[in-house]
Design a protein around this motif. Structure first.
Motif, PDB file in Angstrom:
ATOM      1  N   LEU A   1       2.839  12.295  -6.085  1.00 14.78           N
ATOM      2  CA  LEU A   1       3.182  11.347  -5.023  1.00 14.78           C
ATOM      3  C   LEU A   1       3.192  12.061  -3.672  1.00 14.78           C
ATOM      4  N   LYS A   2       2.766  11.352  -2.644  1.00 14.71           N
ATOM      5  CA  LYS A   2       2.746  11.929  -1.286  1.00 14.71           C
ATOM      6  C   LYS A   2       3.750  11.193  -0.433  1.00 14.71           C
ATOM      7  N   PHE A   3       4.674  11.958   0.169  1.00 16.97           N
ATOM      8  CA  PHE A   3       5.611  11.408   1.154  1.00 16.97           C
ATOM      9  C   PHE A   3       6.213  12.517   1.955  1.00 16.97           C
TER      10      PHE A   3
ATOM     11  N   ARG B   1       6.925  14.721  -5.903  1.00 16.41           N
ATOM     12  CA  ARG B   1       5.852  15.342  -5.101  1.00 16.41           C
ATOM     13  C   ARG B   1       4.969  16.232  -5.969  1.00 16.41           C
TER      14      ARG B   1
ATOM     15  N   GLN C   1       0.823  -1.207   0.000  1.00 17.84           N
ATOM     16  CA  GLN C   1       0.000   0.000   0.000  1.00 17.84           C
ATOM     17  C   GLN C   1       0.864   1.267   0.000  1.00 17.84           C
ATOM     18  N   LYS C   2       2.018   1.203   0.636  1.00 17.83           N
ATOM     19  CA  LYS C   2       2.904   2.365   0.752  1.00 17.83           C
ATOM     20  C   LYS C   2       4.341   1.901   0.492  1.00 17.83           C
TER      21      LYS C   2
ATOM     22  N   GLU D   1      -0.309   6.141  -4.571  1.00 19.25           N
ATOM     23  CA  GLU D   1      -0.271   7.585  -4.317  1.00 19.25           C
ATOM     24  C   GLU D   1       0.687   7.952  -3.200  1.00 19.25           C
ATOM     25  N   GLU D   2       0.837   7.053  -2.204  1.00 22.54           N
ATOM     26  CA  GLU D   2       1.709   7.338  -1.060  1.00 22.54           C
ATOM     27  C   GLU D   2       2.920   6.420  -1.083  1.00 22.54           C
ATOM     28  N   VAL D   3       4.094   6.992  -0.789  1.00 21.17           N
ATOM     29  CA  VAL D   3       5.334   6.221  -0.731  1.00 21.17           C
ATOM     30  C   VAL D   3       6.136   6.650   0.486  1.00 21.17           C
ATOM     31  N   VAL D   4       7.150   5.852   0.802  1.00 20.39           N
ATOM     32  CA  VAL D   4       8.130   6.198   1.824  1.00 20.39           C
ATOM     33  C   VAL D   4       9.429   6.475   1.084  1.00 20.39           C
TER      34      VAL D   4
ATOM     35  N   ARG E   1       8.363   1.678  -0.860  1.00 22.05           N
ATOM     36  CA  ARG E   1       9.566   2.482  -0.626  1.00 22.05           C
ATOM     37  C   ARG E   1      10.076   3.016  -1.959  1.00 22.05           C
TER      38      ARG E   1
END
Length: 121
Positions: free
Chosen positions: A119-121, A115, A26-27, A92-95, A29
């Motif tokens: 992408l959200k991080f 960003r 889901q999230k 949509e979300e990453v680390v 790297r």
């Protein structure tokens, strides 16, 4: 005690970052690697040990119009491409994993471009 080499300092930073950062389906790297000639970015699911998506300056759609594939302009294009590929796959979300590199220059340009493109991080 002998002074650490540049490679040893990089490896120390890399391990320190990787102990704190892990990706899931889901999230994932977002891992960055840079060589003297190219820049690479991967979205990695550490639970399944799978690369979900990647972008680099070896790809034709990224390196079109670039004179140098290892500068800030190239890093920005790779950031845009990895964001586009991730959003196409529903991520949509990453680390963010800077892989031991200091957060400035090419690494910062890649992160900011990702960003700005969703992408959200």
């Amino acid at each position: 005690m002998a002074k650490k080499t540049k490679e040893q300092r990089l490896k120390t930073r890399k391990y320190r970052v990787r102990n704190k950062v892990s990706g899931t389906a889901q999230k994932p790297r977002l891992s960055v690697y840079k060589s003297n000639t190219n820049i690479y970015a991967q979205l990695i699911d550490d639970d399944a040990q799978v690369t979900l998506a990647s972008a680099n300056t070896l790809q034709k759609e990224v390196n079109e119009g670039l004179e140098n594939c290892a500068n800030i302009e190239a890093a920005t294009k790779v950031g845009e491409m990895i964001a586009k590929v991730a959003l196409d796959k529903g991520i949509e979300e990453v680390v963010f994993d800077r892989n031991g590199y200091l957060y400035h220059g090419k690494v910062k340009a890649l992160a900011e471009a990702a960003r700005e493109n969703g992408l959200k991080f």
